[in-house]
Each structure stands twice: as C-alpha cells, then as structure tokens.
Design an enzyme around this catalytic site. Structure first.
Site, PDB file in Angstrom:
ATOM      1  N   HIS A 174      -9.448  -0.078  -9.768  1.00  0.00           N
ATOM      2  CA  HIS A 174      -8.404   0.134  -8.764  1.00  0.00           C
ATOM      3  C   HIS A 174      -7.719   1.647  -8.615  1.00  0.00           C
ATOM      4  O   HIS A 174      -7.244   1.972  -7.728  1.00  0.00           O
ATOM      5  CB  HIS A 174      -7.361  -0.929  -8.992  1.00  0.00           C
ATOM      6  CG  HIS A 174      -7.526  -2.295  -9.275  1.00  0.00           C
ATOM      7  ND1 HIS A 174      -7.238  -3.103 -10.263  1.00  0.00           N
ATOM      8  CD2 HIS A 174      -8.506  -2.893  -8.403  1.00  0.00           C
ATOM      9  CE1 HIS A 174      -7.689  -4.095  -9.968  1.00  0.00           C
ATOM     10  NE2 HIS A 174      -8.660  -4.200  -8.972  1.00  0.00           N
ATOM     11  N   HIS A 201      -0.081   7.294 -11.485  1.00  0.00           N
ATOM     12  CA  HIS A 201      -1.506   6.866 -10.872  1.00  0.00           C
ATOM     13  C   HIS A 201      -1.499   7.303  -9.211  1.00  0.00           C
ATOM     14  O   HIS A 201      -0.770   7.734  -8.957  1.00  0.00           O
ATOM     15  CB  HIS A 201      -1.950   5.234 -11.010  1.00  0.00           C
ATOM     16  CG  HIS A 201      -0.761   4.593 -10.127  1.00  0.00           C
ATOM     17  ND1 HIS A 201       0.130   4.029 -10.779  1.00  0.00           N
ATOM     18  CD2 HIS A 201      -0.924   3.997  -9.032  1.00  0.00           C
ATOM     19  CE1 HIS A 201       0.945   3.503  -9.743  1.00  0.00           C
ATOM     20  NE2 HIS A 201       0.283   3.302  -8.736  1.00  0.00           N
ATOM     21  N   HIS A 203      -3.382   7.013  -5.317  1.00  0.00           N
ATOM     22  CA  HIS A 203      -4.066   6.203  -4.302  1.00  0.00           C
ATOM     23  C   HIS A 203      -4.672   6.905  -3.119  1.00  0.00           C
ATOM     24  O   HIS A 203      -4.026   8.298  -2.909  1.00  0.00           O
ATOM     25  CB  HIS A 203      -3.188   5.171  -3.532  1.00  0.00           C
ATOM     26  CG  HIS A 203      -2.091   4.443  -4.325  1.00  0.00           C
ATOM     27  ND1 HIS A 203      -2.530   3.029  -4.403  1.00  0.00           N
ATOM     28  CD2 HIS A 203      -1.089   4.479  -5.089  1.00  0.00           C
ATOM     29  CE1 HIS A 203      -1.612   2.338  -5.176  1.00  0.00           C
ATOM     30  NE2 HIS A 203      -1.006   3.107  -5.806  1.00  0.00           N
ATOM     31  N   HIS A 226       1.872   8.046  -7.673  1.00  0.00           N
ATOM     32  CA  HIS A 226       3.268   7.253  -8.133  1.00  0.00           C
ATOM     33  C   HIS A 226       3.480   7.632  -9.807  1.00  0.00           C
ATOM     34  O   HIS A 226       2.537   7.347 -10.632  1.00  0.00           O
ATOM     35  CB  HIS A 226       2.913   5.927  -7.899  1.00  0.00           C
ATOM     36  CG  HIS A 226       2.845   5.237  -6.376  1.00  0.00           C
ATOM     37  ND1 HIS A 226       2.236   4.226  -6.127  1.00  0.00           N
ATOM     38  CD2 HIS A 226       3.229   5.916  -5.341  1.00  0.00           C
ATOM     39  CE1 HIS A 226       2.432   4.015  -4.695  1.00  0.00           C
ATOM     40  NE2 HIS A 226       2.924   5.166  -4.232  1.00  0.00           N
ATOM     41  N   THR A 309       3.053  -1.987  -5.825  1.00  0.00           N
ATOM     42  CA  THR A 309       2.256  -2.140  -4.276  1.00  0.00           C
ATOM     43  C   THR A 309       0.969  -2.833  -4.444  1.00  0.00           C
ATOM     44  O   THR A 309      -0.070  -2.825  -3.857  1.00  0.00           O
ATOM     45  CB  THR A 309       1.929  -0.655  -3.868  1.00  0.00           C
ATOM     46  OG1 THR A 309       1.276  -0.076  -4.709  1.00  0.00           O
ATOM     47  CG2 THR A 309       3.385  -0.007  -3.569  1.00  0.00           C
TER      48      THR A 309
END
Length: 391
Positions: A174, A201, A203, A226, A309
């Site tokens: 992920h 982490h 995205h 984040h 999220t």
C-alpha cells in the site's frame, strides 16, 4: 493486498455470528462457551489488552495503524504447515482478522487501491470496516473560498524533529513508511494536547502526477506525505482510536521542481533494494525535519476533523494540511511510480478519492500566506471594476 485486523472496541459487522461468540451491545465481545471446551480464548490477557499477536502479522494495534500506511507481511503457506486450528482458535482468528464467516473456514477480507481478485477497492472499504462509511471520512477536497478563518491556528512547537536517528523503511502493498523518533513531540497550532510522531508514509499517482489524497479546489498534487502522531499520554493505538482527537496527522503536498531535493536522496537510494518486492530496509542518520517543510513555513495550513485515509478508517484524526509544498524533481517523483508489488504489478495510484465533507467545516490559519489568494482575488475584482468605469 493486505490483511486487515481490527480492534475489539470497534468490532466489524458480521453477516453471521462466529461460532462460540456473541456480539453484544456496546461493542463488547464475549464467548458463549463452545460445547466441550473449557478454554475461553476471548478472556486471555493478550486479547483483553488488544495486543494479540497474529501469525504472519503484527499486533492488532499495529495492524490498525497499517491502515494509515503500515502493513505486516503474511506467509500464505504458513497455515498448511501448522496443525489445523480448533473451533475456538478459528473463532478468535476470525474476529481478529475482520473476516466474514461463510460457514467454515472464515474468508479473510483484503483491501487495496485497485480491485483485483478478492481485494476490496476504496468504494467498498466499508465492507471491511464500518468506519469507512462514516460521515467524518478523509481525505476531502478543500474548497478555499468556503474555509473559515480561525485565529487560534497559530504556529507549532516542534521538539526533537531535527535529532538524527537510525530507522527502518517499510514497503508493503500500500505504501512506503518510515518509523520516526518516538522522543520527538509537537504541540501548539490549537492542538488540544501534546503529540508524539509514530511514522510518515507517502501517497502517489502514476508517472509523478496526480497522487495526493487531499485536493485543493479540485487540484490534485503529485504526492502527499503524512506524518502520523499519537497523543503523548496514550501507550497504544487502541486508546487513541477511542478519542476523536487521538491522532494528529500532518499532510504535506509534494510538487515538481526543476532541482533535486537532496533530503530525499537517502530514502530513494535505500528503497532501490526493495523496489520490486515488499520488505524492510535500514536507513541511517535521518531526521524527521528533513522530509517536511521548514518550521517557519508551517504557519499556513488548513484544519478539519477526519479519519485515517485507509482501513480501518478510524475517525480519530485531527488533520492539518499545509498550504506550502515540498519540492521534488520530476525524476524523484517518477521513482515512486517505478515501485512494484510482489506480483510485479506497478505500485501506482496509492490514494483514496475525496470523501464527502458531510457538513464539516474546514478552517484556515491566520497566516497572510493562506489569505494571499483571497487578497489577489479582491485586487483583481477591484482593478476590473475600475477599468470598466474608464471605458
């Protein structure tokens, strides 16, 4: 794809009751004593504490944090090498793994960003955890003209963010995550308490474009970073999830620049060793501050109440989304799109679409930088009006 585990204080909704378990009002779980059994797995100290170790994964609390970008690994062949579980053991595994009981055995639900096989995409995450269908979900599209000024949103007090430390970079199906110095703290900015960082982490999108979770006036940035914090007084995530402000997440947008951001070189270099597989790798002599904005540029931001999220989508997050962006070169942005899942599939589009605000207010800090767009709009309107009267 990742296994999703849960926290007993917020159990999943089961289409059928797992054998040997009653689901009572208030989210309390108890065994109804399976016939012929003298052992109640739900009464073990490890389960009661919410820190149950699951074969092939982390503790229940850690798995819940994986929803924000952390994932335990799973050996798909391990079960066949072990003795078959008893009915009680299977019941406990079912509860801990947020699965659907389809007679026996349980079917483990998985979540992903792009549905494939049995994994559930963002539109169906609520089937994995009811939280994901709540009315305080994140991310959101921040409409700047509807934000409200809150003069209490002042600067932050960061301690320990510049301290150098050695850490671990984790890559799962992920995200990419870096564990942070647990002795650092953040306060101020109208946060109601002092928080400590757990990890950051990332995205990202595809080929270095359109990959942020949050959007500003419909604009999606190439990446979003984040930083996940927990209240300093809490010792575990189970406690934090019961508090609507138990977590404070800082969101930073990453944007393309003409120059390389050397602060990210070390991270990118160590990731090359696990570019095509999941795994952990050491990273040395880093600081939390090198991956975020300079402290003096963290005065312009937006604030709202939301959630993690990704599953478990816990609605226990105070969000701070910063206006100023972190620069990365085109090559650096594109590197993250080159990462691959264990099956060779490109690891791209790792973001959740914006969720409904459902009446929530997004506040803005009083920094002049946040108000700059409003001032420019006012000047533009005034100039246009004046010119029209000269014609």
């Amino acid at each position: 794809m990742g296994r999703v585990t849960g926290v007993f204080d917020n159990p999943p909704s089961f289409p059928c009751t797992p054998p040997g378990v009653d689901i009572l009002e208030g989210g309390k779980l108890t065994s109804n004593n399976v016939a012929g059994s003298s052992h109640d797995p739900l009464q073990s100290p490890a389960v009661a504490s919410g820190a149950v170790s699951i074969p092939g994964g982390d503790t229940a609390g850690q798995d819940a944090l994986h929803s924000a970008g952390v994932e335990g690994s799973e050996d798909s062949g391990a079960r066949s090498k072990l003795p078959q579980p008893s009915q009680e053991e299977e019941t406990l595994m079912c509860l801990l793994q947020h699965c659907i009981c389809v007679s026996r055995p349980c079917e483990i639900l998985e979540w992903c960003y792009h549905p494939k096989g049995s994994c559930k995409g963002p539109e169906n995450w609520k089937e994995i955890n009811n939280n994901c269908g709540g009315d305080r979900q994140s991310p959101v599209n921040i409409v700047t003209k509807t934000t409200q000024l809150d003069k209490r949103l002042t600067s932050f007090n960061l301690t320990g963010y510049k301290t150098l430390f050695d850490s671990t970079v984790k890559k799962n199906s992920h995200t990419v995550e870096v564990t942070l110095n647990p002795t650092a703290t953040v306060s101020g900015g109208n946060l109601e308490d002092t928080y400590k960082p757990l990890q950051f982490h990332l995205h990202w999108g595809t080929n270095g474009v359109r990959g942020s979770d949050h959007t500003i006036d419909g604009e999606q940035y190439p990446m979003e970073l984040h930083v996940v914090h927990i209240k300093q007084k809490y010792s575990n995530l189970t406690e934090a999830f019961q508090d609507q402000s138990g977590l404070a997440v800082f969101g930073f947008f990453l944007e393309e620049s003409n120059s390389t951001n050397k602060n990210f070189d070390n991270l990118i270099n160590v990731l090359r060793s696990i570019e095509n597989k999941s795994g952990d790798v050491s990273i040395k002599n880093i600081s939390a501050s090198q991956f975020i904005l300079p402290e003096e540029n963290m005065t312009s931001y937006y604030r709202y109440n939301g959630s993690l999220t990704a599953p478990n989508c816990s609605e226990s997050v105070i969000w701070t989304v910063f206006e100023k962006t972190i620069p990365l070169s085109k090559k650096q942005l594109e590197f993250f799109s080159s990462l691959k899942l264990d099956d060779g599939t490109p690891m791209v589009g790792t973001f959740r679409p914006p969720q409904l605000r459902s009446g929530r207010t997004v506040y803005r800090s009083s920094s002049p930088a946040v108000l700059a767009s409003v001032v420019l709009l006012f000047i533009s309107i005034t100039t246009t009006f004046s010119l029209s009267h000269l014609c």
